[in-house]
Design a protein around this motif. Structure first.
Motif, PDB file in Angstrom:
ATOM      1  N   ILE A  79       0.864  -1.192   0.000  1.00 44.76           N
ATOM      2  CA  ILE A  79       0.000   0.000   0.000  1.00 44.76           C
ATOM      3  C   ILE A  79       0.895   1.235   0.000  1.00 44.76           C
ATOM      4  O   ILE A  79       1.726   1.403   0.898  1.00 44.76           O
ATOM      5  N   HIS A  80       0.718   2.093  -1.014  1.00 42.01           N
ATOM      6  CA  HIS A  80       1.493   3.333  -1.047  1.00 42.01           C
ATOM      7  C   HIS A  80       0.884   4.323  -2.034  1.00 42.01           C
ATOM      8  O   HIS A  80       0.155   3.936  -2.946  1.00 42.01           O
ATOM      9  N   PRO A  81       1.203   5.614  -1.891  1.00 45.93           N
ATOM     10  CA  PRO A  81       0.732   6.620  -2.841  1.00 45.93           C
ATOM     11  C   PRO A  81       1.576   6.619  -4.113  1.00 45.93           C
ATOM     12  O   PRO A  81       2.704   6.118  -4.125  1.00 45.93           O
ATOM     13  N   ASN A  82       1.018   7.190  -5.155  1.00 43.03           N
ATOM     14  CA  ASN A  82       1.735   7.410  -6.402  1.00 43.03           C
ATOM     15  C   ASN A  82       2.450   8.755  -6.292  1.00 43.03           C
ATOM     16  O   ASN A  82       1.809   9.802  -6.282  1.00 43.03           O
ATOM     17  N   TRP A  83       3.774   8.725  -6.208  1.00 46.27           N
ATOM     18  CA  TRP A  83       4.566   9.948  -6.163  1.00 46.27           C
ATOM     19  C   TRP A  83       5.491   9.955  -7.370  1.00 46.27           C
ATOM     20  O   TRP A  83       6.383   9.110  -7.476  1.00 46.27           O
ATOM     21  N   TRP A  84       5.256  10.889  -8.286  1.00 47.90           N
ATOM     22  CA  TRP A  84       6.067  11.003  -9.499  1.00 47.90           C
ATOM     23  C   TRP A  84       6.049   9.708 -10.315  1.00 47.90           C
ATOM     24  O   TRP A  84       7.050   9.314 -10.922  1.00 47.90           O
ATOM     25  N   GLY A  85       4.925   9.010 -10.295  1.00 45.16           N
ATOM     26  CA  GLY A  85       4.827   7.757 -11.042  1.00 45.16           C
ATOM     27  C   GLY A  85       5.612   6.626 -10.438  1.00 45.16           C
ATOM     28  O   GLY A  85       5.850   5.605 -11.086  1.00 45.16           O
ATOM     29  N   GLN A  86       6.004   6.770  -9.170  1.00 44.83           N
ATOM     30  CA  GLN A  86       6.839   5.782  -8.494  1.00 44.83           C
ATOM     31  C   GLN A  86       6.360   5.577  -7.061  1.00 44.83           C
ATOM     32  O   GLN A  86       5.599   6.387  -6.543  1.00 44.83           O
ATOM     33  N   PRO A  87       6.840   4.540  -6.402  1.00 42.92           N
ATOM     34  CA  PRO A  87       6.598   4.430  -4.958  1.00 42.92           C
ATOM     35  C   PRO A  87       7.402   5.497  -4.221  1.00 42.92           C
ATOM     36  O   PRO A  87       8.426   5.969  -4.730  1.00 42.92           O
ATOM     37  N   PRO A  88       6.983   5.893  -3.022  1.00 44.48           N
ATOM     38  CA  PRO A  88       7.806   6.788  -2.198  1.00 44.48           C
ATOM     39  C   PRO A  88       9.179   6.170  -1.947  1.00 44.48           C
ATOM     40  O   PRO A  88       9.360   4.953  -2.029  1.00 44.48           O
ATOM     41  N   ALA A  89      10.147   7.019  -1.618  1.00 45.11           N
ATOM     42  CA  ALA A  89      11.528   6.571  -1.443  1.00 45.11           C
ATOM     43  C   ALA A  89      11.656   5.444  -0.425  1.00 45.11           C
ATOM     44  O   ALA A  89      12.448   4.516  -0.607  1.00 45.11           O
ATOM     45  N   ILE A  90      10.859   5.494   0.644  1.00 43.68           N
ATOM     46  CA  ILE A  90      10.979   4.462   1.682  1.00 43.68           C
ATOM     47  C   ILE A  90      10.553   3.099   1.153  1.00 43.68           C
ATOM     48  O   ILE A  90      11.115   2.071   1.525  1.00 43.68           O
ATOM     49  N   VAL A  91       9.566   3.083   0.234  1.00 41.43           N
ATOM     50  CA  VAL A  91       9.143   1.816  -0.373  1.00 41.43           C
ATOM     51  C   VAL A  91      10.192   1.336  -1.372  1.00 41.43           C
ATOM     52  O   VAL A  91      10.517   0.148  -1.426  1.00 41.43           O
ATOM     53  N   LYS A  92      10.736   2.267  -2.156  1.00 45.22           N
ATOM     54  CA  LYS A  92      11.812   1.895  -3.089  1.00 45.22           C
ATOM     55  C   LYS A  92      12.998   1.333  -2.333  1.00 45.22           C
ATOM     56  O   LYS A  92      13.616   0.337  -2.751  1.00 45.22           O
ATOM     57  N   GLY A  93      13.332   1.948  -1.186  1.00 44.98           N
ATOM     58  CA  GLY A  93      14.419   1.432  -0.369  1.00 44.98           C
ATOM     59  C   GLY A  93      14.111   0.052   0.192  1.00 44.98           C
ATOM     60  O   GLY A  93      15.007  -0.795   0.321  1.00 44.98           O
ATOM     61  N   TRP A  94      12.834  -0.183   0.542  1.00 47.54           N
ATOM     62  CA  TRP A  94      12.420  -1.511   1.010  1.00 47.54           C
ATOM     63  C   TRP A  94      12.644  -2.544  -0.092  1.00 47.54           C
ATOM     64  O   TRP A  94      13.158  -3.637   0.161  1.00 47.54           O
ATOM     65  N   ILE A  95      12.272  -2.187  -1.310  1.00 44.68           N
ATOM     66  CA  ILE A  95      12.491  -3.092  -2.447  1.00 44.68           C
ATOM     67  C   ILE A  95      13.979  -3.372  -2.603  1.00 44.68           C
ATOM     68  O   ILE A  95      14.408  -4.526  -2.716  1.00 44.68           O
ATOM     69  N   ASP A  96      14.791  -2.303  -2.601  1.00 39.64           N
ATOM     70  CA  ASP A  96      16.232  -2.443  -2.803  1.00 39.64           C
ATOM     71  C   ASP A  96      16.890  -3.315  -1.739  1.00 39.64           C
ATOM     72  O   ASP A  96      17.791  -4.104  -2.042  1.00 39.64           O
ATOM     73  N   ARG A  97      16.452  -3.169  -0.480  1.00 41.79           N
ATOM     74  CA  ARG A  97      17.148  -3.831   0.619  1.00 41.79           C
ATOM     75  C   ARG A  97      16.553  -5.182   1.010  1.00 41.79           C
ATOM     76  O   ARG A  97      17.270  -6.037   1.548  1.00 41.79           O
ATOM     77  N   VAL A  98      15.278  -5.378   0.743  1.00 45.91           N
ATOM     78  CA  VAL A  98      14.616  -6.620   1.170  1.00 45.91           C
ATOM     79  C   VAL A  98      14.553  -7.649   0.040  1.00 45.91           C
ATOM     80  O   VAL A  98      14.856  -8.822   0.238  1.00 45.91           O
ATOM     81  N   LEU A  99      14.178  -7.215  -1.141  1.00 47.91           N
ATOM     82  CA  LEU A  99      14.009  -8.160  -2.254  1.00 47.91           C
ATOM     83  C   LEU A  99      15.336  -8.372  -2.974  1.00 47.91           C
ATOM     84  O   LEU A  99      15.486  -8.109  -4.161  1.00 47.91           O
TER      85      LEU A  99
END
Length: 197
Positions: A79-99
């Motif tokens: 669950i996240h908002p659309n910011w600049w056509g992307q996930p917020p930075a904290i979600v992108k960081g979650w993707i980068d570090r967890v997946l």
């Protein structure tokens, strides 16, 4: 079933938070275990360090917890908002570090990472709820709905999650209480569809 639920919105009284609450309640009512993480409330560090990038390992206990849970999840809800056509930075960081490699995917032996990945997540379905202030026609015709492609193909498809659905609620800034009630009903219906009793 164990369902991983990830919320990426900084405001605790946001509609995104209401979506997350509805998801969790519906999952519990259906007899599932919701492994819920509000990334902002957890102070999740989104920065992938050079050491972590090169070693593919982390000493961050919170990241290790997320990695352990995502490997065990039978389903995933983001669950996240659309910011600049992307996930917020904290979600992108979650993707980068967890997946990470060896957590969410691997490459065949002898492949240096330039080929086709083998998804390792056992989740049967990935469900994404987004909010946006961009009208649907503009999102599709001007921007091409990048969030759909990011989640369906670049993330869930890459990591082996074959069943995917995504709902965008818009225009959130001008929405009424009645619209939001209807949207939360839609959230319940989607969760019931993919994670029934």
């Amino acid at each position: 079933m164990k369902i991983s639920v990830i919320l990426g919105h900084p405001y605790e009284n946001s509609f995104n938070a209401a979506i997350a609450e509805t998801v969790i309640t519906t999952l519990k009512n259906n007899g599932h275990t919701a492994m819920f993480h509000d990334l902002g409330q957890e102070n999740f560090n989104p920065i992938l360090s050079d050491k972590e990038l090169i070693s593919e390992n982390t000493e961050d206990e919170l990241v290790l917890c997320h990695q352990s849970e995502i490997k065990e999840a039978d389903g995933i809800v983001i669950i996240h908002p659309n910011w600049w056509g992307q996930p917020p930075a904290i979600v992108k960081g979650w993707i980068d570090r967890v997946l990470r490699k060896n957590v969410a995917y691997i490459f065949p032996e002898g492949n240096n990472g330039g080929g086709f990945p083998i998804g390792r997540l056992k989740a049967k379905a990935g469900l994404v709820f987004n909010t946006s202030n961009t009208p649907e026609e503009r999102e599709n015709t001007v921007f091409g709905d990048p969030l759909h492609h990011i989640w369906k193909d670049c993330i869930f498809g890459f990591c082996g999650v074959k069943i995917f659905d995504r709902v965008m609620f818009r225009v959130i800034a001008d929405s009424t209480c009645e619209e939001r009630k209807q949207w939360l009903d839609e959230v319940r219906q989607k969760v019931n569809q993919y994670f029934p009793q």
